[in-house]
Write an enzyme that holds these catalytic residues in place. Structure first.
Site, PDB file in Angstrom:
ATOM      1  CB  SER A  35      39.953  42.927  45.444  1.00  0.00           C
ATOM      2  OG  SER A  35      38.715  43.234  46.054  1.00  0.00           O
ATOM      3  CG  ASP A 326      38.396  38.341  52.385  1.00  0.00           C
ATOM      4  OD1 ASP A 326      37.339  38.841  51.940  1.00  0.00           O
ATOM      5  OD2 ASP A 326      39.510  38.564  51.864  1.00  0.00           O
ATOM      6  CG  HIS A 329      37.351  39.732  48.610  1.00  0.00           C
ATOM      7  ND1 HIS A 329      38.193  40.167  49.608  1.00  0.00           N
ATOM      8  CD2 HIS A 329      37.384  40.676  47.637  1.00  0.00           C
ATOM      9  CE1 HIS A 329      38.735  41.320  49.253  1.00  0.00           C
ATOM     10  NE2 HIS A 329      38.246  41.662  48.076  1.00  0.00           N
TER      11      HIS A 329
END
Length: 351
Positions: A35, A326, A329
């Site tokens: 991600s 978040d 990240h």
């Protein structure tokens, strides 16, 4: 719910500057990983691990939630721009793009994946070796469109970015349901993962890749989620996880040295984010940040993915004040800082 994907990032600069475009020798950016670099491939697969909804992407061009796990752009986008190619690197599974778009940059990454196939199984995401299958399909399309000679030139001169590894530890090895921790000691698992990385890079090399950046893992014990679960120690960083990250990066460096000797013509570099990212986390104000222990989205303590949605009343107003978007990240501002630094200090030999 299992712990979700987190980034295996890059680096930082002392001050935030626009990424400087450079007349580059690199015609394309080709991306593999998790991600930290997924531009939206997970949007098109059956998994709960997605970010194609608000407030993700609220600072992206047009305010679009693209599937990037950020409020805006991610490192491959900034790196591509810095190399004078284009401002964003599209996801291979995004149907709005075609081979003409992918010729100058393409992302095969899948949020939640790792080196270990067992890691990708946790949230039903794309395994690393399936990312390679997509790359082979991309090669065929590239050759069909441009012809053998031009396509081979693009593939051999492109810069390949790899960014993964953290999920293998936090989403797999250290979870309660892990099959890996009874099977391996931590050091054995690190060597197991490094072995997979070596096989993957060797396979990429056999397919024509020559310029490769292998990303290390960050001080993963300092991510907001890990601090949240470390309440008994005052929400400090989890030093055990940080030590594992340092040791694993050391093994990746050994791999880089080895493969540079064994594979003629390869230019393989290790992008080790550990110490510099730790400095950002320990001295956020030096880099213009006000918040590091919690993230911008929702309460900033444990949310990501579907728990970080537009209906949560706690999401911050200005993401640029936060190191993290978040609980796993970084914010777009952090991504820009680290990308600028990695271009200037680690990818300069590819210019």
């Amino acid at each position: 719910m299992a712990r979700n994907t987190i980034p295996s990032w890059l680096f930082f600069t002392q001050i935030l500057l626009p990424v400087v475009e450079i007349a580059a020798k690199v015609p394309a950016i080709i991306v593999f990983g998790d991600s930290s670099v997924d531009a939206g491939n997970n949007n098109k697969i059956s998994t709960i691990l997605k970010s194609n909804f608000e407030p993700y992407g609220r600072d992206f061009e047009g305010g679009l939630p693209t599937g990037r796990f950020s409020n805006g752009r991610i490192p491959p986008d900034f790196i591509s721009e810095a190399f004078g190619i284009k401002p964003t690197v599209p996801a291979y599974l995004d149907p709005i793009y075609n081979i003409t778009d992918f010729a100058s940059g393409v992302c095969f990454a899948s949020a939640g994946t790792g080196y270990d196939n067992a890691t990708s199984d946790v949230l039903s995401v794309i395994p690393l070796w399936e990312e390679l299958k997509y790359y082979k399909d991309y090669q065929k399309k590239l050759r069909a469109y441009f012809g053998e000679e031009k396509a081979n030139d693009i593939l051999s001169e492109a810069l390949y970015l790899m960014s993964l590894g953290t999920n293998d530890f936090l989403e797999n090895y250290y979870t309660f349901f892990s099959d890996r921790s009874p099977e391996f000691t931590v050091e054995e698992y690190q060597r197991f993962l490094a072995g997979i990385a070596g096989k993957f890079i060797t396979e990429l090399y056999s397919l024509g890749a020559r310029k490769i950046s292998l990303g290390g893992v960050p001080p993963m014990g300092c991510l907001p989620l890990e601090r949240t679960t470390n309440l008994l120690s005052g929400s400090d960083c989890v030093e055990e996880y940080n030590d594992v990250a340092k040791d694993f990066n050391g093994k990746l460096l050994e791999l880089v040295v080895k493969l540079n000797k064994e594979l003629p013509g390869i230019k393989l570099v290790l992008s080790n984010p550990y110490y510099i990212l730790l400095e950002i986390i320990e001295k956020p104000s030096s880099f213009g940040f006000e918040n590091v222990e919690v993230a911008c989205c929702a309460t900033g303590m444990f949310e990501m993915g579907y728990m970080c949605d537009q209906f949560n009343p706690f999401t911050c107003a200005i993401a640029d004040k936060y190191v993290f978007w978040d609980s796993f990240h970084p914010s777009e501002k952090t991504n820009q800082i680290v990308s600028d630094h990695v271009v200037k200090n680690f990818l300069a030999e590819f210019l």
